[in-house]
Design a protein around this motif. Structure first.
Motif, PDB file in Angstrom:
ATOM      1  N   GLY A   1       0.805  -1.218   0.000  1.00  0.00           N
ATOM      2  CA  GLY A   1       0.000   0.000   0.000  1.00  0.00           C
ATOM      3  C   GLY A   1       0.837   1.266   0.000  1.00  0.00           C
ATOM      4  N   SER A   2       2.163   1.130  -0.093  1.00  0.00           N
ATOM      5  CA  SER A   2       3.000   2.334  -0.041  1.00  0.00           C
ATOM      6  C   SER A   2       3.169   2.939  -1.428  1.00  0.00           C
ATOM      7  CB  SER A   2       4.357   2.030   0.591  1.00  0.00           C
ATOM      8  OG  SER A   2       5.048   1.083  -0.179  1.00  0.00           O
ATOM      9  N   GLU A   3       3.129   4.266  -1.449  1.00  0.00           N
ATOM     10  CA  GLU A   3       3.302   5.009  -2.695  1.00  0.00           C
ATOM     11  C   GLU A   3       4.796   5.065  -3.017  1.00  0.00           C
ATOM     12  OE1 GLU A   3       0.692   8.520  -3.479  1.00  0.00           O
ATOM     13  OE2 GLU A   3       2.585   9.600  -3.604  1.00  0.00           O
ATOM     14  N   LEU A   4       5.165   4.569  -4.190  1.00  0.00           N
ATOM     15  CA  LEU A   4       6.576   4.518  -4.579  1.00  0.00           C
ATOM     16  C   LEU A   4       6.996   5.768  -5.335  1.00  0.00           C
ATOM     17  CD1 LEU A   4       6.579   0.846  -5.936  1.00  0.00           C
ATOM     18  CD2 LEU A   4       7.278   1.622  -3.656  1.00  0.00           C
ATOM     19  N   ILE A   5       6.137   6.194  -6.252  1.00  0.00           N
ATOM     20  CA  ILE A   5       6.470   7.293  -7.162  1.00  0.00           C
ATOM     21  C   ILE A   5       5.261   8.197  -7.309  1.00  0.00           C
ATOM     22  CG2 ILE A   5       6.965   7.869  -9.576  1.00  0.00           C
ATOM     23  CD1 ILE A   5       8.391   5.207  -9.808  1.00  0.00           C
ATOM     24  N   ARG A   6       5.524   9.487  -7.412  1.00  0.00           N
ATOM     25  CA  ARG A   6       4.465  10.444  -7.721  1.00  0.00           C
ATOM     26  C   ARG A   6       5.038  11.459  -8.699  1.00  0.00           C
ATOM     27  NH1 ARG A   6      -0.311  11.950  -5.105  1.00  0.00           N
ATOM     28  NH2 ARG A   6      -1.046  13.943  -5.859  1.00  0.00           N
ATOM     29  N   TYR A   7       4.255  11.753  -9.719  1.00  0.00           N
ATOM     30  CA  TYR A   7       4.666  12.753 -10.704  1.00  0.00           C
ATOM     31  C   TYR A   7       3.494  13.707 -10.911  1.00  0.00           C
ATOM     32  CZ  TYR A   7       5.577  14.638 -15.414  1.00  0.00           C
ATOM     33  OH  TYR A   7       5.726  15.467 -16.510  1.00  0.00           O
ATOM     34  N   ASP A   8       3.671  14.963 -10.485  1.00  0.00           N
ATOM     35  CA  ASP A   8       2.654  16.000 -10.686  1.00  0.00           C
ATOM     36  C   ASP A   8       2.950  16.690 -12.005  1.00  0.00           C
ATOM     37  OD1 ASP A   8       1.118  15.845  -8.181  1.00  0.00           O
ATOM     38  OD2 ASP A   8       3.042  16.319  -7.272  1.00  0.00           O
ATOM     39  N   LEU A   9       1.944  16.720 -12.882  1.00  0.00           N
ATOM     40  CA  LEU A   9       2.189  17.209 -14.235  1.00  0.00           C
ATOM     41  C   LEU A   9       2.409  18.708 -14.354  1.00  0.00           C
ATOM     42  CD1 LEU A   9       1.134  14.329 -14.925  1.00  0.00           C
ATOM     43  CD2 LEU A   9       0.431  15.329 -17.056  1.00  0.00           C
ATOM     44  N   GLY A  10       1.968  19.480 -13.377  1.00  0.00           N
ATOM     45  CA  GLY A  10       2.112  20.927 -13.519  1.00  0.00           C
ATOM     46  C   GLY A  10       1.095  21.471 -14.503  1.00  0.00           C
ATOM     47  N   GLU A  11       1.232  22.720 -14.842  1.00  0.00           N
ATOM     48  CA  GLU A  11       0.214  23.397 -15.667  1.00  0.00           C
ATOM     49  C   GLU A  11       0.805  23.786 -17.024  1.00  0.00           C
ATOM     50  OE1 GLU A  11      -2.748  23.576 -13.867  1.00  0.00           O
ATOM     51  OE2 GLU A  11      -1.584  22.647 -12.278  1.00  0.00           O
ATOM     52  N   ASP A  12       1.509  22.848 -17.646  1.00  0.00           N
ATOM     53  CA  ASP A  12       2.222  23.170 -18.888  1.00  0.00           C
ATOM     54  C   ASP A  12       1.356  23.127 -20.134  1.00  0.00           C
ATOM     55  OD1 ASP A  12       4.402  23.265 -17.288  1.00  0.00           O
ATOM     56  OD2 ASP A  12       5.158  21.290 -17.849  1.00  0.00           O
ATOM     57  N   PHE A  13       0.083  22.805 -19.981  1.00  0.00           N
ATOM     58  CA  PHE A  13      -0.726  22.538 -21.165  1.00  0.00           C
ATOM     59  C   PHE A  13      -1.717  23.659 -21.421  1.00  0.00           C
ATOM     60  CE2 PHE A  13       0.388  18.600 -18.966  1.00  0.00           C
ATOM     61  CZ  PHE A  13       1.257  18.079 -19.905  1.00  0.00           C
ATOM     62  N   SER A  14      -2.048  23.874 -22.700  1.00  0.00           N
ATOM     63  CA  SER A  14      -3.056  24.880 -23.014  1.00  0.00           C
ATOM     64  C   SER A  14      -4.113  24.275 -23.924  1.00  0.00           C
ATOM     65  CB  SER A  14      -2.403  26.107 -23.653  1.00  0.00           C
ATOM     66  OG  SER A  14      -1.606  25.708 -24.750  1.00  0.00           O
ATOM     67  N   ILE A  15      -3.746  23.952 -25.166  1.00  0.00           N
ATOM     68  CA  ILE A  15      -4.753  23.492 -26.128  1.00  0.00           C
ATOM     69  C   ILE A  15      -4.811  21.979 -26.277  1.00  0.00           C
ATOM     70  CG2 ILE A  15      -4.717  25.637 -27.449  1.00  0.00           C
ATOM     71  CD1 ILE A  15      -2.776  24.231 -29.396  1.00  0.00           C
ATOM     72  N   GLU A  16      -3.932  21.241 -25.584  1.00  0.00           N
ATOM     73  CA  GLU A  16      -3.877  19.791 -25.778  1.00  0.00           C
ATOM     74  C   GLU A  16      -5.128  19.103 -25.231  1.00  0.00           C
ATOM     75  OE1 GLU A  16       0.340  21.294 -25.531  1.00  0.00           O
ATOM     76  OE2 GLU A  16      -1.481  21.608 -24.390  1.00  0.00           O
ATOM     77  N   THR A  17      -5.497  17.994 -25.881  1.00  0.00           N
ATOM     78  CA  THR A  17      -6.662  17.224 -25.443  1.00  0.00           C
ATOM     79  C   THR A  17      -6.266  15.812 -25.013  1.00  0.00           C
ATOM     80  OG1 THR A  17      -7.040  16.644 -27.762  1.00  0.00           O
ATOM     81  CG2 THR A  17      -8.296  18.512 -26.868  1.00  0.00           C
TER      82      THR A  17
END
Length: 193
Positions: free
Chosen positions: A138-154
């Motif tokens: 149940g332990s979290e090994l990795i976390r990656y926060d994407l940030g706010e780098d996107f504008s028009i992508e879907t």
């Protein structure tokens, strides 16, 4: 304590942790405050690709319409239509020990359902993340926060598990695509009707 990754960072999963077998890949997001008049339905998917970067068949595309690979190695836990609440919005379970030999990478993506019709894009999404949890502990090994780098992508390729010298590693990718799920499918060799 999880390792917090930056875009482009790679980390070993099994080398220092040889007992690691089953992982849960959790993806989550929030929708920004302004209202586009339609619900946001974000969808997580996994593309099981070979050395050539393509899925061997359409069965290696795991999403809300094909929840489990026939090997049992990759299993989507179901579609969340709103992204409401805290924590993971969608989860994909992976058994690293039974991923077929012809699959060298498992690529995790998030797309916005009906984005064009609803005039939605990732510029309207915040707090998107991917995390990898050891199912046994149940332990979290990795976390990656994407940030706010996107504008028009879907669509966004969030990250990938990949085989390297017999071990599994994770690569934080975070690259955006225009054209939603259809564009991603084309990129990974899946024909879309």
């Amino acid at each position: 304590m999880p390792i917090n990754l930056q875009k482009g960072q790679k980390v070993d999963l099994t080398k220092g942790n040889p007992s690691l077998k089953n992982i849960m890949v959790g993806l989550g997001w929030d929708v920004n405050a302004f209202d586009s008049g339609a619900d946001f339905d974000l969808d997580a998917a996994a593309f099981m690709v070979g050395e050539n970067g393509k899925c061997p068949t359409e069965r290696e595309f795991i999403f809300y319409g094909n929840l489990e690979h026939n090997s049992g190695a990759v299993k989507h836990m179901g579609d969340n239509l709103t992204g409401g609440g805290d924590g993971d919005d969608e989860q994909i379970e992976v058994d690293l020990t039974i991923i077929p030999a012809n699959v060298s990478r498992v690529v995790f993506t998030v797309t916005i359902y009906d984005a064009e019709l609803r005039r939605q894009n990732f510029g309207q999404v915040s707090n998107a993340f991917i995390r990898i949890v050891d199912t046994a502990t149940g332990s979290e090994l990795i976390r990656y926060d994407l940030g706010e780098d996107f504008s028009i992508e879907t669509a966004v390729v969030v990250g990938e598990l990949y085989r390297h010298n017999g071990e599994w590693k994770f690569n934080a990718i975070g690259s955006g695509f225009q054209g939603g799920l259809a564009a991603l499918c084309g990129h990974y060799g899946i024909e879309v009707a």
